[in-house]
Design an enzyme around this catalytic site. Sequence first.
Site, PDB file in Angstrom:
ATOM      1  N   HIS A  54       0.818  -1.199   0.000  1.00 28.61           N
ATOM      2  CA  HIS A  54       0.000   0.000   0.000  1.00 28.61           C
ATOM      3  C   HIS A  54       0.861   1.261   0.000  1.00 28.61           C
ATOM      4  CE1 HIS A  54      -3.784   2.007   0.596  1.00 28.61           C
ATOM      5  NE2 HIS A  54      -3.194   2.774   1.495  1.00 28.61           N
ATOM      6  N   GLU A  76      -1.639  -5.272  -4.685  1.00 26.04           N
ATOM      7  CA  GLU A  76      -2.372  -5.039  -3.449  1.00 26.04           C
ATOM      8  C   GLU A  76      -3.753  -5.707  -3.520  1.00 26.04           C
ATOM      9  OE1 GLU A  76      -2.684  -0.878  -2.711  1.00 26.04           O
ATOM     10  OE2 GLU A  76      -4.001  -1.206  -1.008  1.00 26.04           O
ATOM     11  N   ASN A 501      25.239 -21.369  -8.121  1.00 23.46           N
ATOM     12  CA  ASN A 501      25.958 -22.617  -8.320  1.00 23.46           C
ATOM     13  C   ASN A 501      25.376 -23.730  -7.465  1.00 23.46           C
ATOM     14  OD1 ASN A 501      27.790 -22.114 -10.284  1.00 23.46           O
ATOM     15  ND2 ASN A 501      29.425 -21.479  -8.886  1.00 23.46           N
TER      16      ASN A 501
END
Lengths: 769, 140
Positions: A54, A76, A501
């Site tokens: 928000h 939202e 990796n």
Amino acid sequence: MEDLSQYLDEFLADARDRIDSISNAVISLEEIVKKGGEEREKRDLIDQIFRDAHTLKGTAATMGFMRLSETAHKMENLLDAVRNGEIDITPEVVDLVIDFLDAIEKMIYDIEAGSGDENVDVDPLFEKADKLLKGNSSSKEGREEKPHQDNSEKETTAIHEEVSHIEGNKYHIKVLFHDDAQLKNVRAFLVLTDLEEIGEIIDTTPEREIIEEGNFTGSSLEFTVITPISPEEIEKKITRHPEVKEVVVENVKENAQEENLEEKVNEYTIKITMEKEAPLKGVRSFLIVQDLKKIGNLKKVFPEPDKLEKEELIEGKDFVVLLHTNENKDNIKQLILKHPDVEKVEILEGNKLSEFHPADKNKADKSEIKKPTPQSSPERKVKISKMIKVDVVHLDKLMNLVGELVINRGRLEQIAERLGDRELLETLSTTSHLMTELQDEIMKMRLTPVAEVFNKFPRMVRKLAKELGKEVEFTMEGSDIEVDRTILDKLGDVLVHLLRNAVDHGIEPPEERIAKGKPRAGKVELIARREKSHILIIVRDDGRGIDPEKVKKKAIEKGLISPEQAAEMRPEEAINLIFLPGFSTAEKVTDVSGRGVGMDVVQDVIKTLNGSISVKSEVGKGTTFILKLPISMAIIQALLVRISNETYAIPINNILETIDIKQSKLKSIGGKKVIVLRDEIIPVFMLHELFGVDYLEKDKFPAIVVDLGAQKVAIGVDELLNKKDIVIKSLGKMLSNVKGFAGATILGDGRVVLIIDINSLFGGISGGL
Amino acid sequence: MELQFVAFSIGEEEYCIDISKVREVKEMLPITRVPQAPDDVEGIVNLRGQVIPIVNLKKKLGYYGENSQDDKIILVELENEIVGFIVDDVSDVITIEEKEIESPSGILGLSTQYIKGIAKKDDRLLLILDLDKISSLKHF
């Protein structure tokens, strides 16, 4: 559009924090859902995510980044649906939220690079979000049209629910702007954001949406807020915004909340009688009031503190306070009696103000609240950040200045020694102590928790695992460990590489793991640990491990070592071959790793940070990378050595010990000189030879023993000089390709001395030996 | 258009550098050798607490004479870093009309890669150094 550029940096930094915060919360949420955790816990997380999203939406809109704001808004909505139980937290939803975050992060990058927020294609995300939203509730279609209103309603409900666990007092705050104030809409928004940070906003005038959308044009704002912090703090927070003319903070009573809170502490009415004739009784009374504030919540002071200061006491000697505190009577009494000129202290339980002063029964006298007296909530409940934000540039500058000071100190010391003036030497020694302290303080200021970098990783690892079809359980430890800013900056990329990796090459696909009798999900750990003046960063996985035979084969194929060399190699040595330039174990080139940036680059970065990297691995069990890094790097301790007429500095960190080598003890193996030190065969190199200086053979010479990770080496010099604090200065771009040096430093006499980087001097692990 | 240059000599020849790049001119400073550095990098010096790399412009341009204490160091800003160039002597600041500058073409043998142009001013022949090429780090 008004010029908001001055807020841009702050906005970007804040947005990044929020992205991290949301992504970590989403991932924890998923975890909790998976494990069937508590509702409350879930709820807290969702609320937190929602709040962040928000705010992000609001700030972006205020800054004029509408696309970004829209994107945040959509996210939202999605979260809102989650909060209302319309959508379950499935991996799909979490993925989508993370995709949203990626898009937003991309926009932030673009904005920072100056190309605005329009270049990221968010349409597919929006479609997905809509599908989820509609799929779950067709009746919700209307909400898309008027999302703001809808939200604000939701919000209010949410906040009322939250009220129950926010501790604090309820205040009514009125903010007046100067009539001719510029950018009132932005300031209004910033005030709102500030208040959001300190507590819960229950009500605003004008409506919250108007402020958030940057449409505020009036000259006064009103808020109702529940917060644990004191009215003075609130006032201070708001008045720091420019153009604010006046702030009025009023306590709103009636709140059941408050009473609850107060039940936990004792209420005392305290009457303090000062010596009537004491000359400073006014000031002393005022000081007592100040002290009492520290131990609890001073509800009432009579007469008012500013009157007290003017010696306007009751009958010229008494004053009365109403105190809420969890201290006991004795302690309070002692605290007060500590002050001189106190004649008597009377402490009664409960509110007995009327007994002392009948006219003063009603407690919440509004005009009083914003005066210096009142209302500091019990401190144990409040955690107000005492941080200030400083641009790293200033810290760097400061660090450099201290560096110069340290150099100058060296010069001064030399002069003082030459003059031999005792007084001068003493003064200088004190100055040195102070400077060391100053240095330490600045070092500390530069320390940043590794969390700043670590926080990016849960999202990254999760996404990566998904892409590669692996299941990974990622855990982090020691996020609060602190390290110098400069080190942290460079550490980020290295860890990205190692983690990639680990997921890509280390962890096996789920089926393979099950076939091997391992748990389905692989484990990847990232651990930071403090060890004396170093930190260790450990990246560990429980995947396939590195096969030394495969590594050898590869190295031979690539022409990095000869088959004979390979045959002699111990497994630990062979694993270290991965650090050689041009080596990559990936059998297929994936999108993720194996893009040519190999472990040699990782090692180079670590070395420039004066650190070291080592690897342990067991086939089938997993791989562990251990990074050892100094906590701060700008000033280091070094040993100065001399060869012929040249001086060099060697960082103490690198030195295992110093020894004297007798020519007669030198042995030769395959044309190379070695010595035997405590049953260990150590190759000996003369620094002269490495640096192209003529060398006259002597009967005996000093040497430094250093650790190259897989091997110890002795380096012979002509003379060991002294140990010194030195400031590392970069050699600049032009000399960045020259191997063997970590930088240069300037000695007290103005001479420039090169700082040897042992690891790069020997060109990587074992390869050159 | 008029351009200003700092003129200096190396051997028998006169060179010049765009004045806007020049920070200052110093007498010879004590230089710390950097082992394993390229041949024409003489080393590093301490300039008011900063470490500055020093390039022997004489070597770079193909003169292999001895250094002398009378040599000068021209401090130049290249890619935001200060670099010092060793030259024999610094003569003056001169103003050259842009149209007086000719391209180096093939008339010079050695080192034309660093020469941007040739200017004739009165009786003098000045070789204008191409700082971008000199600064291009791969040459070091």
